[in-house]
Design an enzyme around this catalytic site. Sequence first.
Site, PDB file in Angstrom:
ATOM      1  N   GLU A  31       0.817  -1.214   0.000  1.00 27.99           N
ATOM      2  CA  GLU A  31       0.000   0.000   0.000  1.00 27.99           C
ATOM      3  C   GLU A  31       0.854   1.268   0.000  1.00 27.99           C
ATOM      4  O   GLU A  31       0.408   2.316  -0.443  1.00 27.99           O
ATOM      5  CB  GLU A  31      -0.936   0.017   1.219  1.00 27.99           C
ATOM      6  CG  GLU A  31      -2.182  -0.826   1.048  1.00 27.99           C
ATOM      7  CD  GLU A  31      -3.244  -0.581   2.120  1.00 27.99           C
ATOM      8  OE1 GLU A  31      -2.959   0.108   3.118  1.00 27.99           O
ATOM      9  OE2 GLU A  31      -4.358  -1.103   1.964  1.00 27.99           O
ATOM     10  N   HIS A  38       9.311 -26.486  -1.385  1.00 28.66           N
ATOM     11  CA  HIS A  38       8.835 -27.645  -2.155  1.00 28.66           C
ATOM     12  C   HIS A  38       7.702 -27.269  -3.100  1.00 28.66           C
ATOM     13  O   HIS A  38       7.001 -28.125  -3.617  1.00 28.66           O
ATOM     14  CB  HIS A  38       8.392 -28.754  -1.192  1.00 28.66           C
ATOM     15  CG  HIS A  38       9.518 -29.224  -0.318  1.00 28.66           C
ATOM     16  ND1 HIS A  38      10.223 -30.367  -0.573  1.00 28.66           N
ATOM     17  CD2 HIS A  38      10.080 -28.655   0.786  1.00 28.66           C
ATOM     18  CE1 HIS A  38      11.177 -30.499   0.355  1.00 28.66           C
ATOM     19  NE2 HIS A  38      11.105 -29.467   1.183  1.00 28.66           N
ATOM     20  N   LYS A  74     -13.632   0.229  -2.974  1.00 30.73           N
ATOM     21  CA  LYS A  74     -14.635   0.553  -1.952  1.00 30.73           C
ATOM     22  C   LYS A  74     -15.788   1.341  -2.582  1.00 30.73           C
ATOM     23  O   LYS A  74     -16.956   1.099  -2.295  1.00 30.73           O
ATOM     24  CB  LYS A  74     -13.998   1.376  -0.820  1.00 30.73           C
ATOM     25  CG  LYS A  74     -13.057   0.574   0.088  1.00 30.73           C
ATOM     26  CD  LYS A  74     -12.571   1.428   1.247  1.00 30.73           C
ATOM     27  CE  LYS A  74     -11.636   0.670   2.165  1.00 30.73           C
ATOM     28  NZ  LYS A  74     -11.052   1.482   3.225  1.00 30.73           N
TER      29      LYS A  74
END
Length: 395
Positions: free
Chosen positions: A265, A286, A387
């Site tokens: 951010e 792995h 938002k």
Amino acid sequence: MLKFDFNTYVKPLINENDYNNLLSRKEEILDKFNHSIMTGWTKEISSELVIDLKRTADYIKNNFDCLVVIGIGGSFLGSYAFDKMFRNYFNDSKFEIIYAGTTLSSKYLDELLEYLSNKNFCLNVISKSGSTMETNITYTVLKDLLKRKYNSELNKHIIVTTDKEKGPLREEVIAEGYKSFEIPNDIGGRYSFITPAHLLPLAINYDLDKIIKGYYRGKRLLDEAFEYAVTRNCLFKANKYVENFCVYEENMSYFTEWLKQLFGESEGKEGVGIYPTSTVHTRDLHSLGQFIQDGNKIIFETFIKVTKSDNYIEYNGRELHEINNLVLDSVMRAHFSGKVPCLEIELDELSIENITSLMYFFMLSAAFSGYLFGIEPFDQPGVEVYKQEVRESLK
Ligand code: PA5
């Protein structure tokens, strides 16, 4: 104690001129930082606030079975990451804290309601804006449960942490008289570790004085934080666009989530920035280990090593923790041989003070890095876009 090595497995892979040019911008960057109005997190916390936090933590411990913390992003990750690091994997005896508000999963919320129906719980809702959807939905649903259970005693069960003056949560505090704490105007979400947003939940199970002492000790790491920012930016110039944070303890996996938010951010805007990701070793050696060693060369790594462990397990005449660190050293050498630069941060032990110093170090570095990229490290306009879309869709 913290040690840093941004040299051994990095310098041979970066351009010295680029590095020195970036390093020479220190005065300019510090000047920008010192003139920012969003650096409240560098200021000392007041002793009155620390007393209030400790008193409130005692009140929670002495009166309830558990605390439900509701918050998301910068209003959740700091304390959650810290708490996960210092709890036992099994037989944990610390006071129960449930972190809710990070999901819109009906399954999760339904099961949480069921779980809490027989518990005497307290809510700490944390939101600087007071208008974050996930937080508000969870808060409304859990508050309804509290109303059904306690009705007139509701005030005793709710603690609000929000902006000092504005926002829907502050208005509710004023109307209902809930106990509340403030997130200062000059501190943004991901930089808010040293505010009640994180310190109240942490004060319940941990020594607040140690947390605070370690945090401010991080101020001594300004030169190293700048060096880290310079090295990362130099790597970006060398087309290394992804930073992989590597930890060797499962309980540090949320610390890397905190790091991802902090750097993601702070830096990721205006078409620039390093994409932060993480692996927990040896598990992910792995899986993603293949790509890192051998795949597209856009990655560099930051390894977090913890030298000592309190737990002793012997295997073939060697200490298991020593083997874990031996793997870390080997992986750095292997990845470096595959042209993956590896930076190293070493903690002598996983202590409260080391972790909070390290958090301060990373916050400084994220801010410096943002300025080196030529962007504003303390805003997050990109998060607002989604938002707004959600608000429109819900109309
Ligand atoms: O770092 C940030 O500013 C964000 O991640 C916010 O913390 C997050 O969006 C939650 O916001 P609020 O505290 O207003 O609910």
